[in-house]
Design an enzyme around this catalytic site. Structure first.
Site, mmCIF file in Angstrom:
data_model
loop_
_atom_site.group_PDB
_atom_site.id
_atom_site.type_symbol
_atom_site.label_atom_id
_atom_site.label_comp_id
_atom_site.label_asym_id
_atom_site.label_seq_id
_atom_site.Cartn_x
_atom_site.Cartn_y
_atom_site.Cartn_z
ATOM 1 N N HIS A 1 -7.323 -5.914 1.139
ATOM 2 C CA HIS A 1 -6.049 -5.210 0.855
ATOM 3 C C HIS A 1 -5.098 -5.478 1.719
ATOM 4 O O HIS A 1 -5.013 -5.790 2.634
ATOM 5 C CB HIS A 1 -6.473 -3.719 1.240
ATOM 6 C CG HIS A 1 -5.562 -2.519 0.793
ATOM 7 N ND1 HIS A 1 -4.599 -2.472 -0.263
ATOM 8 C CD2 HIS A 1 -5.182 -1.431 1.335
ATOM 9 C CE1 HIS A 1 -4.017 -1.560 -0.418
ATOM 10 N NE2 HIS A 1 -3.905 -1.057 0.696
ATOM 11 N N SER B 1 0.836 -1.183 0.108
ATOM 12 C CA SER B 1 -0.045 -0.155 0.140
ATOM 13 C C SER B 1 0.904 1.256 -0.101
ATOM 14 O O SER B 1 1.675 1.497 -0.777
ATOM 15 C CB SER B 1 -0.732 -0.088 1.234
ATOM 16 O OG SER B 1 -2.236 0.686 0.971
HETATM 17 C C1 MCU Z 1 -2.726 2.233 -1.445
HETATM 18 O O1 MCU Z 1 -1.985 3.069 -0.414
HETATM 19 C C2 MCU Z 1 -2.952 3.989 0.518
HETATM 20 C C3 MCU Z 1 -3.537 4.941 -0.502
HETATM 21 O O2 MCU Z 1 -2.891 5.652 -1.338
HETATM 22 C C4 MCU Z 1 -4.416 5.952 0.453
HETATM 23 O O3 MCU Z 1 -5.447 6.511 -0.073
HETATM 24 C C5 MCU Z 1 -5.266 5.108 1.589
HETATM 25 O O4 MCU Z 1 -5.781 5.986 2.614
HETATM 26 O O5 MCU Z 1 -4.560 4.209 2.089
HETATM 27 C C6 MCU Z 1 -3.756 3.310 1.363
HETATM 28 C C7 MCU Z 1 -2.613 2.520 2.371
HETATM 29 O O6 MCU Z 1 -1.644 2.696 2.674
HETATM 30 O O7 MCU Z 1 -3.328 1.450 3.102
HETATM 31 C C8 MCU Z 1 -2.764 0.996 4.153
#
Ligand code: MCU
Length: 415
Positions: A362, A228
């Site tokens: 996720h 992420s």
């Molecule tokens: C996918 O990474 C991020 C994303 O860019 C954000 O918008 C969201 O809030 O969080 C994602 C993340 O890091 O999840 C753990």
């Protein structure tokens, strides 16, 4: 939670400070300090434009044409073009990656690696914990940006990089917070991700000072991974640190393996996905300099296919999820299959793969991606032979990426 994509923040506080006048062109001079701390431009490259007149391009910019229009036909020219792309990514989006500081020292005590850095009369120290397999090694290792969310094979070590300690990622106000900024000042241009990449490079610097029999780490077999937001960071670290053999960003989404242009198009088409305009209001991953471009991403002389291309010809495996619109699966698929063309041009198309499947949470690594991950790990960390010719998505029919709308250039065979 801010780590659950899909829940787009209700306020999109993107700065809208687009320049009111077109940037003026400036003489071209070499820019050695912005071509990447540990991967400077080779000698003999054409000068990198320091302040080019940006022009709109609705296609994904051509990897094989320099900003001045010169075509890239050889591998040596690609190394120069790579330096140009690195310079532009730092200038417009990520912030400047400082070169190796004048003093980097450290030691390993038990499982704790300590890194001490001094520069310009200031010093910082930070630690990384290492998880070892049993035995003497030396072992291949995966550097985890804030840990890893892929299964660690039992014969591979893990080096845990505390990225939040180096540069905070709480919200868009985090810029300037963290050890990187204690060293370089709170107004340094670096976004959090380039600061993390810098920190990972310093870990490798210290490991290089320790004999492999003592460190039990095989520095020729280093990978980096993270999921992420930390997957975005893993991609940036792999792009800017040539001592990393294998880069494995997982579900990095927009700002990672996604392309800004394609994500904007997805949002225009009514898909709730993260864009540049949103992302800079959410966090401090990018340089403050990027704010002025987030509502005009077509003017950027790159997109993230070219961030990924900085990894070439080293190995890159994109682990992704088709099930979460917020991550921009269409954007990631189109962006990364386009990036793959750079490896193809270099004659090593199977060193870069994409494995994109849905139906899992996720950052929950699904078992049906295991064979793809194992192939890359076996080949690039364990020195085995494995078929890494992997460009696959389970979203092929709904992913909606039409290449002719995004790619208006040819792929040369670089000699
Ligand atoms: C996918 O990474 C991020 C994303 O860019 C954000 O918008 C969201 O809030 O969080 C994602 C993340 O890091 O999840 C753990």
């Amino acid at each position: 939670s801010q780590c659950i994509p899909g829940a787009a923040p209700t306020t999109t506080a993107a700065p809208t400070t687009a320049p009111t006048t077109a940037p003026t062109s400036a003489p071209t001079t070499a820019l050695p300090t912005t071509t990447g701390g540990s991967a400077p431009a080779p000698s003999g490259c054409p000068a990198i434009p320091t302040n080019p007149t940006l022009r709109s391009n609705t296609f994904l910019p051509d990897p094989f044409t320099f900003f001045d229009g010169t075509k890239v036909t050889t591998k040596a020219q690609w190394d120069c073009r790579r330096a140009e792309i690195s310079s532009f990514l730092q200038k417009y989006e990520l912030g400047t990656l400082p070169p190796k500081p004048s003093s980097v020292t450290g030691s390993l005590s038990g499982n704790t690696l300590t890194v001490n850095v001094s520069e310009g009369g200031k010093s910082i120290s930070f630690t990384a914990s290492i998880t070892y397999p049993s035995g003497n090694g030396p072992f291949p290792a995966i550097i985890g940006v804030g840990g890893i969310s892929i299964p660690r094979p039992s014969n591979i070590a893990q080096i845990n990089f505390n990225n939040d300690d180096m540069a905070a990622q709480v919200n868009s106000g985090s810029h300037g917070t963290g050890k990187f900024f204690q060293l370089y000042g709170t107004s340094h241009s670096a976004g959090a991700m380039i600061a993390w990449a810098w920190g990972i490079s310093r870990i490798i610097d210290v490991l290089e000072t320790i004999p492999a029999a003592t460190s039990r780490i095989d520095l020729s077999k280093l990978a980096v991974s993270g999921c992420s937001r930390n997957g975005k960071g893993a991609l940036v670290a792999g792009a800017f640190e040539p001592r990393i053999a294998l880069t494995i960003p997982q579900e990095s989404g927009s700002g990672g393996a996604g392309c800004w242009r394609i994500s904007d198009k997805m949002l225009q088409n009514g898909i709730s996905t993260q864009t540049a305009s949103e992302i800079v209001g959410e966090n401090a991953w990018f340089s403050p300099n990027f704010n002025q471009y987030v509502n005009q991403v077509n003017n950027l002389p790159f997109d993230h296919h070219l961030l990924a291309a900085l990894v070439a010809p080293r190995a890159l495996l994109i682990i992704d999820n088709t099930g979460i619109d917020w991550l921009g699966p269409q954007s990631v698929w189109g962006c990364m299959t386009t990036a793959n063309k750079v490896w193809k041009a270099l004659g090593v198309g199977d060193l870069m793969g994409v494995s994109q499947v849905g139906n899992h949470n996720h950052c929950a690594f699904p078992s049906n991606e295991q064979a793809d991950l194992s192939a890359f790990i076996n080949r690039f960390l364990l020195g085995q032979s494995a078929n890494t010719n992997i460009l696959k998505t389970d979203g092929a029919n709904n992913v909606g990426f039409v290449e002719s709308q995004w790619v208006n250039w040819q792929v040369p065979t670089l000699t």
